[in-house]
Design an enzyme around this catalytic site. Structure first.
Site, PDB file in Angstrom:
ATOM      1  N   MET A   1       1.075  -1.197   0.046  1.00  0.00           N
ATOM      2  CA  MET A   1       0.000   0.029   0.036  1.00  0.00           C
ATOM      3  C   MET A   1       0.872   1.320  -0.088  1.00  0.00           C
ATOM      4  O   MET A   1       0.336   2.316   0.240  1.00  0.00           O
ATOM      5  CB  MET A   1      -0.973  -0.161   1.296  1.00  0.00           C
ATOM      6  CG  MET A   1      -1.779  -1.157   1.065  1.00  0.00           C
ATOM      7  SD  MET A   1      -3.431  -1.074   1.976  1.00  0.00           S
ATOM      8  CE  MET A   1      -2.862  -0.922   3.839  1.00  0.00           C
ATOM      9  N   GLY A   2       2.192   0.897  -0.289  1.00  0.00           N
ATOM     10  CA  GLY A   2       3.214   2.264  -0.395  1.00  0.00           C
ATOM     11  C   GLY A   2       3.556   2.594   0.853  1.00  0.00           C
ATOM     12  O   GLY A   2       3.501   1.873   1.737  1.00  0.00           O
ATOM     13  N   ALA A   3       3.848   3.759   1.106  1.00  0.00           N
ATOM     14  CA  ALA A   3       4.774   4.414   2.427  1.00  0.00           C
ATOM     15  C   ALA A   3       5.751   3.378   2.746  1.00  0.00           C
ATOM     16  O   ALA A   3       5.902   3.068   3.699  1.00  0.00           O
ATOM     17  CB  ALA A   3       3.933   4.491   3.452  1.00  0.00           C
ATOM     18  N   LEU A   4       6.687   3.088   1.636  1.00  0.00           N
ATOM     19  CA  LEU A   4       7.560   2.041   1.613  1.00  0.00           C
ATOM     20  C   LEU A   4       8.735   2.266   2.970  1.00  0.00           C
ATOM     21  O   LEU A   4       9.110   3.194   3.050  1.00  0.00           O
ATOM     22  CB  LEU A   4       8.111   1.517   0.295  1.00  0.00           C
ATOM     23  CG  LEU A   4       7.317   1.359  -0.653  1.00  0.00           C
ATOM     24  CD1 LEU A   4       7.901   1.038  -2.228  1.00  0.00           C
ATOM     25  CD2 LEU A   4       6.384   0.286  -0.378  1.00  0.00           C
TER      26      LEU A   4
ATOM     27  N   GLY B   1      11.243  -2.765   5.552  1.00  0.00           N
ATOM     28  CA  GLY B   1      10.709  -4.025   5.479  1.00  0.00           C
ATOM     29  C   GLY B   1      10.303  -4.472   4.107  1.00  0.00           C
ATOM     30  O   GLY B   1      10.305  -5.521   3.577  1.00  0.00           O
ATOM     31  N   HIS B   2       9.290  -3.288   3.566  1.00  0.00           N
ATOM     32  CA  HIS B   2       9.125  -3.796   2.051  1.00  0.00           C
ATOM     33  C   HIS B   2      10.236  -3.975   1.190  1.00  0.00           C
ATOM     34  O   HIS B   2      10.307  -4.806   0.283  1.00  0.00           O
ATOM     35  CB  HIS B   2       8.439  -2.439   1.584  1.00  0.00           C
ATOM     36  CG  HIS B   2       7.051  -2.185   2.174  1.00  0.00           C
ATOM     37  ND1 HIS B   2       6.973  -1.077   3.037  1.00  0.00           N
ATOM     38  CD2 HIS B   2       5.986  -2.723   2.082  1.00  0.00           C
ATOM     39  CE1 HIS B   2       5.839  -0.996   3.419  1.00  0.00           C
ATOM     40  NE2 HIS B   2       5.043  -1.959   3.009  1.00  0.00           N
TER      41      HIS B   2
ATOM     42  N   VAL C   1      11.363  -7.553   9.488  1.00  0.00           N
ATOM     43  CA  VAL C   1      12.574  -6.614   9.662  1.00  0.00           C
ATOM     44  C   VAL C   1      12.286  -5.533  10.821  1.00  0.00           C
ATOM     45  O   VAL C   1      11.070  -5.209  11.114  1.00  0.00           O
ATOM     46  CB  VAL C   1      12.817  -5.718   8.371  1.00  0.00           C
ATOM     47  CG1 VAL C   1      13.779  -4.870   8.781  1.00  0.00           C
ATOM     48  CG2 VAL C   1      12.947  -6.690   7.143  1.00  0.00           C
TER      49      VAL C   1
ATOM     50  N   LEU D   1       9.140  -2.991  11.749  1.00  0.00           N
ATOM     51  CA  LEU D   1       9.157  -2.087  10.796  1.00  0.00           C
ATOM     52  C   LEU D   1       7.366  -1.912  10.180  1.00  0.00           C
ATOM     53  O   LEU D   1       7.089  -3.015  10.139  1.00  0.00           O
ATOM     54  CB  LEU D   1      10.111  -1.899   9.616  1.00  0.00           C
ATOM     55  CG  LEU D   1      11.532  -1.892   9.969  1.00  0.00           C
ATOM     56  CD1 LEU D   1      12.156  -1.634   8.748  1.00  0.00           C
ATOM     57  CD2 LEU D   1      11.556  -0.823  11.073  1.00  0.00           C
TER      58      LEU D   1
ATOM     59  N   SER E   1       4.394   0.825   8.294  1.00  0.00           N
ATOM     60  CA  SER E   1       4.157   2.366   7.882  1.00  0.00           C
ATOM     61  C   SER E   1       3.664   2.879   8.648  1.00  0.00           C
ATOM     62  O   SER E   1       3.536   4.193   8.717  1.00  0.00           O
ATOM     63  CB  SER E   1       3.227   2.134   6.457  1.00  0.00           C
ATOM     64  OG  SER E   1       3.834   1.203   5.507  1.00  0.00           O
TER      65      SER E   1
HETATM   66  O1  PAF Z   1      -0.021  -5.762   3.594  1.00  0.00           O
HETATM   67  C1  PAF Z   1      -0.391  -4.628   2.802  1.00  0.00           C
HETATM   68  O2  PAF Z   1       0.214  -3.670   2.440  1.00  0.00           O
HETATM   69  C2  PAF Z   1      -1.805  -4.811   2.092  1.00  0.00           C
HETATM   70  O3  PAF Z   1      -2.753  -5.581   3.219  1.00  0.00           O
HETATM   71  C3  PAF Z   1      -1.944  -5.565   0.944  1.00  0.00           C
HETATM   72  C4  PAF Z   1      -1.214  -7.176   1.000  1.00  0.00           C
HETATM   73  C5  PAF Z   1      -1.151  -5.020  -0.189  1.00  0.00           C
HETATM   74  C6  PAF Z   1      -3.386  -5.827   0.185  1.00  0.00           C
HETATM   75  O4  PAF Z   1      -3.962  -4.516   0.210  1.00  0.00           O
END
Ligand code: PAF
Length: 290
Positions: A39-42, A45-46, A186, A194, A196
């Protein structure tokens, strides 16, 4: 290093993925597509998910979509951090091939769909009890993303342990032809997982939030003597920090995600959720009981 392509429509994504696959095939490259749904705001961890994705296939797609279906009334949908430019810059530096960043109209052209994936009993427990409908909304959008991207592999974080469990089960139950890969959480040096949402915490709350991991660690250390002792140890640690308001703390079987009885011995997971100020935080660790 190839430049990152930011795509906002499904049709364009299909075209570009087709081209990427064809050109990888022609040059003897890796044609496997790996999706990292976000969902962005990386945060770091992402980026750990992205790095794992690179080990699983040659075409890495990161989706960025703040999914309205998984937010309840009064939750932070409108205020959820949206940082697309910074996210794309971070993903470019990670050699990601495509960012798929659709808007809500692209994902739901006729308005929110009537069709939903239901998360069943496990979807109504823990996070699902606190956030009714959250997991149905999450699974519905993950099913759509898997249908749109048709990845060979999709990568999720263990921090959202109940989510990872439900996605795996959905893929098995509905015979979706993608493999689900789950990457370990992470943590900051102080142990905080971590997220968002950590950016909502002020300095004092941030320090207090580290107690959650301290509680989980206390449980891991007490796990030898069984579930009740592990829960008591975690409770004692977390209750000592008044800024942390515990929502649930449960020990579950890793294969069912249902709570274990006190005589259970074997592998388990400890799930926790708490509020620190207005921010809801979740975490989980694996335990070996007995
Ligand atoms: O974990 C997330 O960021 C959300 O739940 C996902 C898996 C992108 C689904 O909207």
């Amino acid at each position: 290093m190839s430049t990152i392509q930011v795509v906002s429509t499904i049709a364009e994504l299909h075209d570009r993925l087709g081209q990427a696959r064809d050109s990888a095939a022609l040059t003897g490259g890796d044609t496997r597509i790996v999706l990292v749904p976000t969902m962005g705001a990386l945060h770091a961890g992402h980026l750990a998910l992205v790095r794992r994705a690179h080990t699983l296939g040659g075409i890495v797609v990161v989706s960025i979509f703040v999914n309205p279906l998984q937010f309840g009334a009064g939750e932070d949908l409108d205020n959820y951090p949206r940082t697309l430019d910074a996210d794309v810059a971070a993903l470019g530096a990670e050699n990601v091939s495509f960012v798929f960043a659709p808007n809500a109209r692209e994902m739901f052209p006729g308005g929110e769909s009537d069709t939903r994936v239901t998360a069943g009993l496990v979807g109504s427990l823990y996070e699902g009890a606190a956030r009714p409908g959250h997991f149905d909304g999450m699974l519905t959008v993950v099913a759509k993303l898997l249908g749109i991207v048709t990845p060979d592999v999709a990568v999720f974080g263990q921090k959202d342990g109940q989510q990872a469990f439900l996605v795996r089960r959905m893929v098995d139950d509905l015979n979706v032809r993608s493999t689900i890969e789950v990457v370990e959480t992470v943590r900051e040096p102080g142990g905080l997982a971590l997220s968002s949402r950590n950016r909502y915490l002020d300095h004092e709350q941030h320090t207090a939030a580290q107690t959650l991991f301290a509680g989980l660690t206390a449980a891991v250390e007490a796990a030898e003597t069984g579930p009740a002792a592990a829960l008591v140890a975690a409770h004692a640690r977390i209750a000592a920090q008044p800024l942390v308001k515990l929502d649930y703390l449960v020990i579950v079987h890793p294969e069912t995600l249902l709570t274990v009885h006190d005589d259970y011995r074997g592998p388990a997971r400890l799930l926790v959720a708490a509020r620190v100020g207005k921010t809801r935080l979740i975490d989980n660790v694996s335990l070996c009981l007995g």
